[in-house]
Write an enzyme that holds these catalytic residues in place. Structure first.
Site, PDB file in Angstrom:
ATOM      1  N   HIS A 287     -36.940  19.000  -8.169  1.00 35.49           N
ATOM      2  CA  HIS A 287     -37.192  18.301  -9.440  1.00 35.49           C
ATOM      3  C   HIS A 287     -35.891  17.602  -9.840  1.00 35.49           C
ATOM      4  O   HIS A 287     -34.867  18.260  -9.989  1.00 35.49           O
ATOM      5  CB  HIS A 287     -37.604  19.322 -10.498  1.00 35.49           C
ATOM      6  N   HIS A 330     -32.421  26.746 -16.361  1.00 33.52           N
ATOM      7  CA  HIS A 330     -31.054  26.230 -16.430  1.00 33.52           C
ATOM      8  C   HIS A 330     -30.398  26.521 -17.766  1.00 33.52           C
ATOM      9  O   HIS A 330     -31.031  26.963 -18.718  1.00 33.52           O
ATOM     10  CB  HIS A 330     -30.993  24.741 -16.087  1.00 33.52           C
ATOM     11  N   GLU A 336     -30.741  20.430 -26.315  1.00 34.05           N
ATOM     12  CA  GLU A 336     -32.036  19.831 -25.999  1.00 34.05           C
ATOM     13  C   GLU A 336     -33.075  20.200 -27.051  1.00 34.05           C
ATOM     14  O   GLU A 336     -33.405  21.366 -27.217  1.00 34.05           O
ATOM     15  CB  GLU A 336     -32.540  20.333 -24.643  1.00 34.05           C
ATOM     16  N   TYR A 345     -47.410  20.569 -21.664  1.00 34.86           N
ATOM     17  CA  TYR A 345     -46.149  20.354 -20.946  1.00 34.86           C
ATOM     18  C   TYR A 345     -46.097  21.296 -19.752  1.00 34.86           C
ATOM     19  O   TYR A 345     -46.473  22.465 -19.861  1.00 34.86           O
ATOM     20  CB  TYR A 345     -44.989  20.609 -21.909  1.00 34.86           C
ATOM     21  N   HIS A 360     -33.266  24.195 -27.501  1.00 39.33           N
ATOM     22  CA  HIS A 360     -32.393  24.975 -26.632  1.00 39.33           C
ATOM     23  C   HIS A 360     -31.008  24.358 -26.747  1.00 39.33           C
ATOM     24  O   HIS A 360     -30.728  23.318 -26.150  1.00 39.33           O
ATOM     25  CB  HIS A 360     -32.916  24.955 -25.191  1.00 39.33           C
ATOM     26  N   HIS A 366     -33.107  28.540 -20.549  1.00 35.42           N
ATOM     27  CA  HIS A 366     -34.524  28.236 -20.733  1.00 35.42           C
ATOM     28  C   HIS A 366     -35.118  27.788 -19.405  1.00 35.42           C
ATOM     29  O   HIS A 366     -34.421  27.612 -18.417  1.00 35.42           O
ATOM     30  CB  HIS A 366     -34.730  27.181 -21.825  1.00 35.42           C
TER      31      HIS A 366
HETATM   32 FE   FE2 Z   1     -33.587  21.890 -20.352  1.00 36.67          FE
END
Ligand code: FE2
Length: 432
Positions: A287, A330, A336, A345, A360, A366
């Site tokens: 990703h 990560h 964010e 989502y 976050h 998260h």
């Molecule tokens: Fe993130």
């Protein structure tokens, strides 16, 4: 009004006149402007900003903006502006259910509630994230925000934005931006509306560089739509509400301030249909970093480190081979804040609702909830189309501070961390 006309482009010199010949030719400020109009320059950057960054528009209007009463303070309600240290910012992962719709008669200004801020409006850095909820159109009153440009992200219902440059409509799945300091009023296209509003204190949004992607792709310049000149020649009792250094003020006008008959320049409101975003993604493995989905960016002055990146997670094909396809776990120095416009989502199939929000902050861990991890780790990796989904992220170098309202409102999910509680120890000491 649905057959509104638009100009196309991003950041270029536009011009439009509602009456033929209203726009001066060959100069900006002639001794007398045609039709008895006043010339007024609207500067969105310092006079001396480099050409590539310089933004200003010349208005040719029925009355200059100085024709207003003095200001008096208004109750700011639930609007907050950075720096706002009304409550300590927890390092926790945070998530909210949708903030309820308005129940009393409420216009766009009255329905604003600030959920988070960062940076400092006075220092022209950072942002605020508000929700707007409204069920009344603004007809006799107008708004202008000296603290930042406004990015509208409608979640439910549509808006018609009457601005000094003209009229534009924006619906769910589209965005609109109004420059800092531009006057406008908000007319509702539906009985009730709700959406996210990012107030950008910093550098105006621009399109991100494309690098090796080349001359096309991501958000293409030609897909941004700018209104054409449309003026109101209305006299009566009007109110202009101004947000300045976090405080709301009002002043009285005996005419509509949307009386610009012609204009030329590059500081303009615009709208963009997020469905036109040309999505780049991997066709091999892994990703990519979510920055690959950046629609607009507000630079901070440090190369590659944004004041704000506006990023979307739109419908797209996922074809990565031998890959954990959802966003990986990560921890990020950048902060964010996410919202969901509609659908589901991919990293959070439950609990992250349209109209909701997650936050976050810097280095808060998260990633996918437990059920998504289980499924994505086991699923057969055939090409898959993600449909019915449109999430967005506002990513910032500055820690995003929830307001007291956000931390104490009943919509805050006190059990958010439970979504990861089902993650099991996979380690056995043996190779796969
Ligand atoms: Fe993130």
């Amino acid at each position: 009004m649905s057959n509104l006309q638009y100009l196309h482009g991003f950041g270029n010199e536009f011009e439009s006149e509602a009456l033929t010949g209203a726009l001066p030719i060959g100069r900006f400020s002639p001794q007398r402007v045609n039709y008895g109009l006043y010339a007024e320059q609207f500067s969105s950057t310092a006079f001396t900003a480099p050409r590539a960054d310089n933004r200003r528009t010349w208005f040719y209007r029925i009355r200059p903006s100085v024709m207003q009463s003095d200001y008096s303070a208004l109750d700011t309600g639930l609007i907050r502006t950075a720096p706002s240290n009304e409550i300590p910012t927890p390092p926790s992962m945070l998530r909210w259910n949708p903030i309820p719709m308005a129940t009393q008669p409420t216009d766009f200004i009255e329905g604003l509630v600030t959920l988070a801020t960062n940076g400092s409006a006075a220092m022209q850095a950072g942002m605020a994230v508000h929700m707007y909820r409204a069920n009344q159109s603004m007809t006799e009153r107008f708004f202008t925000n000296a603290d930042g440009e406004l990015l509208f992200i409608p979640q439910q219902g549509g808006l018609r934005l009457h601005t000094e440059c003209g009229v534009l409509e924006v619906n769910s799945g589209e965005i609109a931006v109004i420059p800092r300091g531009m006057k406008f009023r908000v007319v509702l296209l539906d009985h009730e509306v709700r959406g996210y509003l990012c107030e950008n204190y910093g550098h105006p949004f621009i399109l991100p560089e494309r690098g090796p992607v080349g001359a096309n792709g991501y958000a293409n310049d030609r897909d941004f739509e700018i209104p054409v000149a449309a003026y109101e020649d209305r006299e009566g009792q009007f109110e202009l509400v101004t947000k300045f250094m976090g405080q709301l003020y009002r002043c009285e006008l005996d005419h509509s301030p949307l009386d610009v008959v012609a204009w030329t320049g590059n500081s303009v409101p615009y709208r963009y249909d997020l469905a036109r975003f040309n999505v780049m993604n991997t066709v091999s493995y892994d990703h990519p970093d979510p920055s690959i989905f950046t629609v607009l960016t507000s630079p901070s002055g440090t190369a590659g480190v944004a004041n704000i990146d506006f990023v979307i997670f739109p419908p797209r094909w996922m074809v990565a081979e031998n890959t954990f396809r959802p966003p990986w776990y990560h921890r990020n120095v950048m902060s964010e804040l996410m919202g969901l416009i509609h659908g589901v989502y991919d990293a959070k199939e439950t609990g992250f609702l349209p109209g909701g929000m997650s936050l976050h902050n810097s280095h808060a861990p998260h990633g996918p909830e437990a059920a998504v991890f289980e499924k994505a780790s086991q699923v057969e990796l055939t090409p898959q189309r993600y449909e019915n989904t449109l999430a967005f992220m506002l990513e910032s170098r500055y820690v995003i501070q929830p307001t007291r309202y956000a931390l104490e409102c009943p919509e805050r999910q006190q059990n958010y961390l439970d979504c990861w509680a089902g993650l099991k120890k996979q380690f056995t000491g043996a190779t796969l």
